[in-house]
Design an enzyme around this catalytic site. Structure first.
Site, PDB file in Angstrom:
ATOM      1  N   ASP A   1       4.720  -7.878   3.434  1.00 54.23           N
ATOM      2  CA  ASP A   1       3.569  -7.193   4.028  1.00 54.23           C
ATOM      3  C   ASP A   1       2.780  -8.190   4.871  1.00 54.23           C
ATOM      4  OD1 ASP A   1       2.156  -4.255   3.006  1.00 54.23           O
ATOM      5  OD2 ASP A   1       0.974  -5.582   4.300  1.00 54.23           O
TER       6      ASP A   1
ATOM      7  N   SER B   1       0.839  -1.201   0.000  1.00 54.36           N
ATOM      8  CA  SER B   1       0.000   0.000   0.000  1.00 54.36           C
ATOM      9  C   SER B   1       0.875   1.254   0.000  1.00 54.36           C
ATOM     10  CB  SER B   1      -0.878  -0.027   1.264  1.00 54.36           C
ATOM     11  OG  SER B   1      -1.616   1.168   1.401  1.00 54.36           O
TER      12      SER B   1
ATOM     13  N   ILE C   1       1.855  12.712   3.111  1.00 58.00           N
ATOM     14  CA  ILE C   1       1.835  12.076   1.796  1.00 58.00           C
ATOM     15  C   ILE C   1       0.436  11.499   1.594  1.00 58.00           C
ATOM     16  CG2 ILE C   1       2.934  10.352   0.307  1.00 58.00           C
ATOM     17  CD1 ILE C   1       4.999  12.359   1.299  1.00 58.00           C
ATOM     18  N   GLU C   2      -0.074  11.637   0.385  1.00 58.11           N
ATOM     19  CA  GLU C   2      -1.433  11.153   0.122  1.00 58.11           C
ATOM     20  C   GLU C   2      -1.440   9.631  -0.033  1.00 58.11           C
ATOM     21  OE1 GLU C   2      -3.166  13.330  -3.084  1.00 58.11           O
ATOM     22  OE2 GLU C   2      -5.085  12.291  -2.887  1.00 58.11           O
TER      23      GLU C   2
ATOM     24  N   VAL D   1       6.153  -7.786  10.654  1.00 62.84           N
ATOM     25  CA  VAL D   1       7.484  -7.293  11.045  1.00 62.84           C
ATOM     26  C   VAL D   1       7.657  -7.224  12.567  1.00 62.84           C
ATOM     27  CG1 VAL D   1       7.813  -5.966   8.909  1.00 62.84           C
ATOM     28  CG2 VAL D   1       6.849  -4.821  10.933  1.00 62.84           C
TER      29      VAL D   1
ATOM     30  N   PRO E   1      -3.506   5.790   1.878  1.00 63.36           N
ATOM     31  CA  PRO E   1      -4.631   5.374   2.735  1.00 63.36           C
ATOM     32  C   PRO E   1      -4.423   5.764   4.205  1.00 63.36           C
ATOM     33  CG  PRO E   1      -4.048   3.611   1.226  1.00 63.36           C
ATOM     34  CD  PRO E   1      -3.008   4.679   1.040  1.00 63.36           C
TER      35      PRO E   1
ATOM     36  N   TYR F   1       2.928   7.563  18.222  1.00 62.18           N
ATOM     37  CA  TYR F   1       3.504   7.597  16.860  1.00 62.18           C
ATOM     38  C   TYR F   1       4.768   8.459  16.866  1.00 62.18           C
ATOM     39  CZ  TYR F   1       3.786   8.146  11.766  1.00 62.18           C
ATOM     40  OH  TYR F   1       4.216   8.151  10.456  1.00 62.18           O
TER      41      TYR F   1
ATOM     42  N   ASN G   1       9.682   0.149   5.721  1.00 64.52           N
ATOM     43  CA  ASN G   1       8.623   1.121   5.474  1.00 64.52           C
ATOM     44  C   ASN G   1       7.342   0.824   6.247  1.00 64.52           C
ATOM     45  OD1 ASN G   1       6.855   3.000   3.611  1.00 64.52           O
ATOM     46  ND2 ASN G   1       5.972   0.947   3.431  1.00 64.52           N
TER      47      ASN G   1
HETATM   48  N1  LIG Z   1       1.442   8.828   4.511  1.00 57.13           N
HETATM   49  C1  LIG Z   1       2.093   9.755   5.172  1.00 57.13           C
HETATM   50  O1  LIG Z   1       1.741  10.939   5.194  1.00 57.13           O
HETATM   51  C2  LIG Z   1       3.336   9.407   5.939  1.00 57.13           C
HETATM   52  C3  LIG Z   1       4.096  10.445   6.482  1.00 57.13           C
HETATM   53  C4  LIG Z   1       5.253  10.150   7.186  1.00 57.13           C
HETATM   54  C5  LIG Z   1       5.654   8.821   7.319  1.00 57.13           C
HETATM   55  N2  LIG Z   1       4.892   7.831   6.774  1.00 57.13           N
HETATM   56  C6  LIG Z   1       5.357   6.460   6.956  1.00 57.13           C
HETATM   57  O2  LIG Z   1       5.374   5.780   5.710  1.00 57.13           O
HETATM   58  C7  LIG Z   1       5.172   4.381   5.939  1.00 57.13           C
HETATM   59  C8  LIG Z   1       4.079   3.881   5.031  1.00 57.13           C
HETATM   60  O3  LIG Z   1       2.915   4.637   5.255  1.00 57.13           O
HETATM   61  P1  LIG Z   1       1.704   4.649   4.220  1.00 57.13           P
HETATM   62  O4  LIG Z   1       1.142   6.006   4.304  1.00 57.13           O
HETATM   63  O5  LIG Z   1       2.108   4.081   2.912  1.00 57.13           O
HETATM   64  O6  LIG Z   1       0.707   3.639   5.007  1.00 57.13           O
HETATM   65  P2  LIG Z   1      -0.302   2.524   4.476  1.00 57.13           P
HETATM   66  O7  LIG Z   1      -1.202   2.257   5.630  1.00 57.13           O
HETATM   67  O8  LIG Z   1      -0.881   2.908   3.164  1.00 57.13           O
HETATM   68  O9  LIG Z   1       0.650   1.256   4.257  1.00 57.13           O
HETATM   69  C9  LIG Z   1       1.279   0.597   5.310  1.00 57.13           C
HETATM   70  C10 LIG Z   1       1.556  -0.843   4.889  1.00 57.13           C
HETATM   71  O10 LIG Z   1       2.235  -1.492   5.971  1.00 57.13           O
HETATM   72  C11 LIG Z   1       1.657  -2.781   6.151  1.00 57.13           C
HETATM   73  N3  LIG Z   1       1.848  -3.207   7.535  1.00 57.13           N
HETATM   74  C12 LIG Z   1       1.226  -2.712   8.645  1.00 57.13           C
HETATM   75  N4  LIG Z   1       1.611  -3.414   9.723  1.00 57.13           N
HETATM   76  C13 LIG Z   1       2.492  -4.365   9.300  1.00 57.13           C
HETATM   77  C14 LIG Z   1       3.221  -5.393   9.949  1.00 57.13           C
HETATM   78  N5  LIG Z   1       3.109  -5.605  11.275  1.00 57.13           N
HETATM   79  N6  LIG Z   1       4.045  -6.170   9.212  1.00 57.13           N
HETATM   80  C15 LIG Z   1       4.148  -5.989   7.868  1.00 57.13           C
HETATM   81  N7  LIG Z   1       3.465  -5.043   7.188  1.00 57.13           N
HETATM   82  C16 LIG Z   1       2.644  -4.233   7.902  1.00 57.13           C
HETATM   83  C17 LIG Z   1       0.188  -2.577   5.811  1.00 57.13           C
HETATM   84  O11 LIG Z   1      -0.463  -3.823   5.516  1.00 57.13           O
HETATM   85  C18 LIG Z   1       0.279  -1.645   4.625  1.00 57.13           C
HETATM   86  O12 LIG Z   1       0.396  -2.360   3.404  1.00 57.13           O
HETATM   87  C19 LIG Z   1       4.854   4.243   7.438  1.00 57.13           C
HETATM   88  O13 LIG Z   1       5.998   3.855   8.130  1.00 57.13           O
HETATM   89  C20 LIG Z   1       4.441   5.641   7.841  1.00 57.13           C
HETATM   90  O14 LIG Z   1       4.671   5.890   9.195  1.00 57.13           O
HETATM   91  C21 LIG Z   1       3.740   8.087   6.101  1.00 57.13           C
END
Ligand SMILES: NC(=O)c1ccc[n+]([C@@H]2O[C@H](COP(=O)([O-])OP(=O)(O)OC[C@H]3O[C@@H](n4cnc5c(N)ncnc54)[C@H](O)[C@@H]3O)[C@@H](O)[C@H]2O)c1
Length: 257
Positions: free
Chosen positions: A37, A16, A195-196, A60, A198, A162, A86
């Protein structure tokens, strides 16, 4: 550009958002990619669409699950050149009501997860660097957040756990950069702003929050997963071969204010 031809990459949370964009970019740039994942169905389609991708279901935060995933990487590829930690979760509960269970849940995925996966993958990453020559390096890239560095909670953003978990990952990045240098593994972080994906859709869907956000972002737009993937691609590549222990902010200038 095909700067990752012949490289083996493992990306956690590849099903994702940011992880999916990172995996797709590394595939596009020639790497073989292990998609890791917890949501098996989210990675199955991507693996089906790309001959060079392999889906590996893993939690993880679970030691045994991570060991099994590392064994799969060893038997499938023999080594790893790039690891992207990630996978991450966010939960929203105010400080006063926050349970230790929810605190631990967030830390387990966001901080302990990258520790476990890095530890299990380290011998494979060392083998990857050794196979490419005496000066070659492998790379770990941790996805932290601007919230490892600043706190947005005062505006009604109930996520101290967080913040704390990403702060821990920031310092884990620096500690591992020192620890793993002798094995020729570089360890860096990408700290995204909003970041855009889910993950942020519920927040970004609120017009007031969006306006507030854009006002505070010098580059005047919300980030896209591709912005994160571009930064990861650089840090994972030989163009960053003397970069370790660093954080690359990908936030449109948010943290400059
Ligand atoms: N979207 C943002 O604005 C943003 C900003 C800063 C940091 N981040 C970081 O980027 C990373 C990804 O975020 P995203 O926005 O793509 O989120 P997302 O929810 O779209 O995707 C996260 C993915 O991680 C997987 N996941 C969750 N728990 C897990 C586990 N225990 N083991 C394996 N996989 C697991 C989920 O199934 C999902 O596919 C995260 O670490 C988040 O903290 C996101």
């Amino acid at each position: 550009m095909a700067q990752h031809i012949g490289r083996v990459a493992a990306v956690t949370g590849a099903g994702s958002g940011n992880g999916k964009a990172i995996a797709e970019m590394l595939l596009e740039e020639g790497a073989q990619v292990a998609l890791l994942d917890i949501a098996g169905d989210s990675i199955a389609q991507l693996a089906h669409d790309h001959a060079n991708a392999v889906a590996v279901e893993v939690d993880v935060a679970d030691v045994e699950s991570v060991r099994a995933a590392a064994d799969r990487l060893r038997s499938e590829f023999g080594h790893v050149d790039i690891l992207v930690n990630n996978a991450g979760i966010v939960r929203g509960t105010n400080f006063g009501e926050l349970s230790v269970e929810e605190w631990n849940e967030v830390f387990a995925v966001n901080s302990t997860g990258p520790f476990l996966v890095s530890q299990a993958a380290a011998p494979l990453l060392e083998a990857g660097a050794a196979a490419r020559g005496a000066r070659a390096t492998s790379a770990i890239v941790n996805i932290t957040s601007v919230e490892a560095h600043i706190v947005i909670s005062s505006s009604g953003h109930p996520q101290i756990h967080y913040n704390a978990s990403k702060g821990a990952l920031h310092q884990l990045t620096r500690a591992l950069a020192v620890e793993c240098a002798a094995s020729r593994i570089r360890v860096n972080a990408v700290a995204p702003g909003f970041i855009e994906t889910p993950f942020t859709r519920p927040v970004l869907g609120n017009p007031e929050v969006l306006a507030w956000l854009l006002e505070r972002t010098p580059l005047g737009r919300v980030g896209q997963p591709q912005d994160v993937a571009d930064a990861v691609s650089f840090l994972a590549s030989d163009k960053a071969s003397w970069v370790t222990g660093s954080t690359l902010f990908v936030d449109g200038g948010w943290t400059v204010y």
